[in-house]
Design an enzyme around this catalytic site. Structure first.
Site, PDB file in Angstrom:
ATOM      1  N   ASP A 191       0.826  -1.206   0.000  1.00  0.00           N
ATOM      2  CA  ASP A 191       0.000   0.000   0.000  1.00  0.00           C
ATOM      3  C   ASP A 191       0.863   1.259   0.000  1.00  0.00           C
ATOM      4  OD1 ASP A 191      -2.757   0.595  -0.311  1.00  0.00           O
ATOM      5  OD2 ASP A 191      -2.745   1.546   1.659  1.00  0.00           O
ATOM      6  N   GLU A 200       0.626  11.061   4.952  1.00  0.00           N
ATOM      7  CA  GLU A 200       0.365   9.623   4.830  1.00  0.00           C
ATOM      8  C   GLU A 200       1.641   8.848   4.480  1.00  0.00           C
ATOM      9  OE1 GLU A 200      -3.518   8.578   3.875  1.00  0.00           O
ATOM     10  OE2 GLU A 200      -2.911   7.188   2.306  1.00  0.00           O
ATOM     11  N   GLU A 252     -11.215   6.190  -2.147  1.00  0.00           N
ATOM     12  CA  GLU A 252     -11.153   6.588  -0.731  1.00  0.00           C
ATOM     13  C   GLU A 252     -12.265   5.915   0.079  1.00  0.00           C
ATOM     14  OE1 GLU A 252      -8.421   7.648  -0.117  1.00  0.00           O
ATOM     15  OE2 GLU A 252      -8.115   9.802  -0.375  1.00  0.00           O
ATOM     16  N   GLU A 303      -9.819  -3.072  -6.003  1.00  0.00           N
ATOM     17  CA  GLU A 303      -9.696  -3.117  -4.539  1.00  0.00           C
ATOM     18  C   GLU A 303      -9.796  -4.552  -4.035  1.00  0.00           C
ATOM     19  OE1 GLU A 303      -8.923  -0.801  -2.300  1.00  0.00           O
ATOM     20  OE2 GLU A 303      -8.871   0.899  -3.671  1.00  0.00           O
TER      21      GLU A 303
HETATM   22  C1  LIG Z   1      -5.376   0.066  -2.459  1.00  0.00           C
HETATM   23  C2  LIG Z   1      -5.792   1.326  -1.788  1.00  0.00           C
HETATM   24  N1  LIG Z   1      -7.019   1.796  -2.005  1.00  0.00           N
HETATM   25  C3  LIG Z   1      -7.423   2.929  -1.401  1.00  0.00           C
HETATM   26  C4  LIG Z   1      -6.593   3.616  -0.552  1.00  0.00           C
HETATM   27  C5  LIG Z   1      -7.084   4.877   0.138  1.00  0.00           C
HETATM   28  O1  LIG Z   1      -6.264   5.946  -0.041  1.00  0.00           O
HETATM   29  C6  LIG Z   1      -5.298   3.084  -0.338  1.00  0.00           C
HETATM   30  N2  LIG Z   1      -4.420   3.691   0.496  1.00  0.00           N
HETATM   31  N3  LIG Z   1      -4.940   1.935  -0.965  1.00  0.00           N
END
Ligand SMILES: Cc1ncc(CO)c(N)n1
Length: 224
Positions: free
Chosen positions: A51, A91, A143, A213
């Site tokens: 991520d 972040e 989001e 996702e």
């Molecule tokens: C895969 C993914 N989807 C959404 C977000 C949200 O910002 C993230 N950080 N990572």
């Protein structure tokens, strides 16, 4: 509809129409196992490092949404999107801290296939032909999947391990929910004034986000 609410809106209708898929994205065994406290920590670390790479790519994507917004005659959404870009700086720092805490070396990570697939999708928004309507809808959807997924991990009855609560709070907090609702109102307002073929493209992008996702959670769980 123009009451500023989201009920009865285009995006709300899609969430209902594709409810099953939306649930597969937001109640995935990976995040449900965080809530249950049964999460495999090696899977969590895989998610964390992948991520981090996703978010680096996401910065460029959100910048492309910002650019499209600035080119609109009415660019009143600019501050909201700019705020989104700015929060990604914090972040990225959070990911670095969190990785250090878990003993994950981010310098040695390369993106796995599902992540690369998502990168390619995000990069496609660099094309100036892709409309602001499609881009802002995609931004909202990305989001929202995290907001709903991690929000569930801190809802009543959770057994989320204390060391994962920080992660869940990042995307599951009330503030992040308000931010997602703000993006949703923008998307709905833009969609309400967009031509039918653009609305269709935005709907397809919404579905694509859900697929990507789900793929990302699968990759993190090592199910694919
Ligand atoms: C895969 C993914 N989807 C959404 C977000 C949200 O910002 C993230 N950080 N990572």
């Amino acid at each position: 509809m123009d009451g500023g609410g989201v009920e009865g809106s285009t995006t709300a209708a899609w969430m209902e129409r594709y409810q099953q898929m939306y649930e597969r994205a937001t109640r995935h065994p990976f995040t449900v196992s965080i809530r249950d406290g049964t999460i495999d920590l090696s899977a969590f670390k895989r998610w964390l490092s992948q991520d981090y790479l996703f978010v680096r790519e996401f910065v460029a994507f959100v910048a492309s949404v910002l650019l499209k917004c600035c080119k609109q005659e009415d660019n009143s959404d600019m501050e909201t999107i700019l705020g989104g870009v700015a929060s990604l700086s914090d972040e990225l720092s959070w990911f670095k801290n969190e990785a250090a805490r878990w003993g994950v070396d981010l310098a040695s990570i390369s993106p796995l296939e599902s992540n690369l697939e998502y990168h390619r999708f995000l990069q496609s928004f660099n094309e100036p032909e892709i409309s602001y309507a499609v881009a802002i809808t995609t931004f909202w959807a990305i989001e929202t999947v995290y907001q709903d997924s991690f929000g569930f991990c801190i809802e009543e009855g959770n057994k989320t391990p204390p060391e994962l609560l920080g992660t869940c709070q990042r995307w599951g907090s009330a503030d992040f929910k308000l931010y997602c609702q703000c993006l949703q109102r923008i998307a709905d307002r833009i969609l309400a004034n967009a031509p039918a073929d653009t609305v269709k493209s935005a709907e397809e992008a919404f579905i694509r986000v859900l697929e990507l996702e789900i793929g990302f959670w699968e990759m993190s769980s090592c199910r694919s």
